[in-house]
Motif scaffolding. Sequence first.
Motif, PDB file in Angstrom:
ATOM      1  N   UNK A 189       0.846  -1.183   0.000  1.00 34.41           N
ATOM      2  CA  UNK A 189       0.000   0.000   0.000  1.00 34.41           C
ATOM      3  C   UNK A 189       0.885   1.238   0.000  1.00 34.41           C
ATOM      4  N   UNK A 190       0.677   2.121  -0.946  1.00 32.63           N
ATOM      5  CA  UNK A 190       1.439   3.364  -1.037  1.00 32.63           C
ATOM      6  C   UNK A 190       0.533   4.519  -0.625  1.00 32.63           C
ATOM      7  N   UNK A 191       0.950   5.257   0.413  1.00 30.48           N
ATOM      8  CA  UNK A 191       0.152   6.360   0.955  1.00 30.48           C
ATOM      9  C   UNK A 191       1.048   7.572   1.150  1.00 30.48           C
ATOM     10  N   UNK A 192       0.565   8.752   0.775  1.00 29.14           N
ATOM     11  CA  UNK A 192       1.264  10.003   1.086  1.00 29.14           C
ATOM     12  C   UNK A 192       0.520  10.707   2.213  1.00 29.14           C
ATOM     13  N   UNK A 193       1.254  11.165   3.224  1.00 24.51           N
ATOM     14  CA  UNK A 193       0.643  11.812   4.383  1.00 24.51           C
ATOM     15  C   UNK A 193       1.661  12.759   4.993  1.00 24.51           C
ATOM     16  N   UNK A 194       1.293  13.438   6.084  1.00 24.23           N
ATOM     17  CA  UNK A 194       2.294  14.228   6.782  1.00 24.23           C
ATOM     18  C   UNK A 194       2.890  13.392   7.908  1.00 24.23           C
ATOM     19  N   UNK A 195       4.096  13.755   8.323  1.00 23.14           N
ATOM     20  CA  UNK A 195       4.843  12.878   9.222  1.00 23.14           C
ATOM     21  C   UNK A 195       4.227  12.769  10.611  1.00 23.14           C
ATOM     22  N   UNK A 196       3.308  13.684  10.978  1.00 22.09           N
ATOM     23  CA  UNK A 196       2.701  13.602  12.293  1.00 22.09           C
ATOM     24  C   UNK A 196       1.531  12.626  12.336  1.00 22.09           C
TER      25      UNK A 196
END
Length: 294
Positions: free
Chosen positions: A252-259
């Motif tokens: 699964x490839x997901x882009x998010x913010x590190x928090x």
Amino acid sequence: MINSAMHSRFGRIGMAVVGAFIYAVGINLFVVPAGLITGGMMGFCQLLRSILLGILGIRTLSFDLAGIIYYALNVPLFIIAYRSLGHMFFRNTIICTSAYTLFLSIIPIPAVPIVDDLLTGCLLGGVISGVGTGIALTSGCCGGGLDIIGLYMSKKGIKITVGQFGMVFNGVLFALCWMLYDIPTMIYSVLNNIFHAIALDRAHRQSVTVQVLIFTKLENAELDHYIIENLHRGITRWEGKGVYTGEDTHILCVCMNKYEIEDLREALRRIDPRAFFIVQEGVHVSRNFERRLS
């Protein structure tokens, strides 16, 4: 210290409360005594407060009634957040909005402006409140209001972003400010909103984007559902095969913010303890990507 707090769920909530306090300080000590109006739903509540006090013949109060009005107007939005935007988003919104209302109600408002120069007070109020809002947003918490409405409209497929909706709303709001007050008040209120937005962007660090690759052998869609419904992130799925074991693996490839990583880590520990993930920081993402959690 701040970075370590941001990687803990309770630490982020604590930082959001601190951000709400800083926001209320900027509003109650500089914006309200100057008779200015902020942007967003809080600005609308300040207009309602001024109209209501005028009808009742009350000149000043020791607290800002706009905070209580703001919370009351958010109650139906809480229901929308609970039903449509996920339980975690709902919880964070309740906490942050309650903190905003509490501090706006208990921080005393000076009878006269602290600074004589209106532009200076406008600048200080905008910067301080913007920093507070930025800290709250960086902590993954939402103060309610237009953010809920904008996110709900986006989720329902209405072709308008949260930012665009806020710009239209503020345009109408400041037009009302012009009609109800005078041109100088409207101009300084707009300047205050600009200073607030600039400070918010500086303090808001959730644009630090990471790419996460999750490797799992889990067949059910519980993990997919959690990422979509609670983190509000899209997923790209690949099918792979372990070279050593020969077993099928879902990637699964997901882009998010590190928090958001800590929330994902806890979800993986609960849903699939055997899964692992790789985090790549410094990823640049453009176009259809929501940089703000709330």
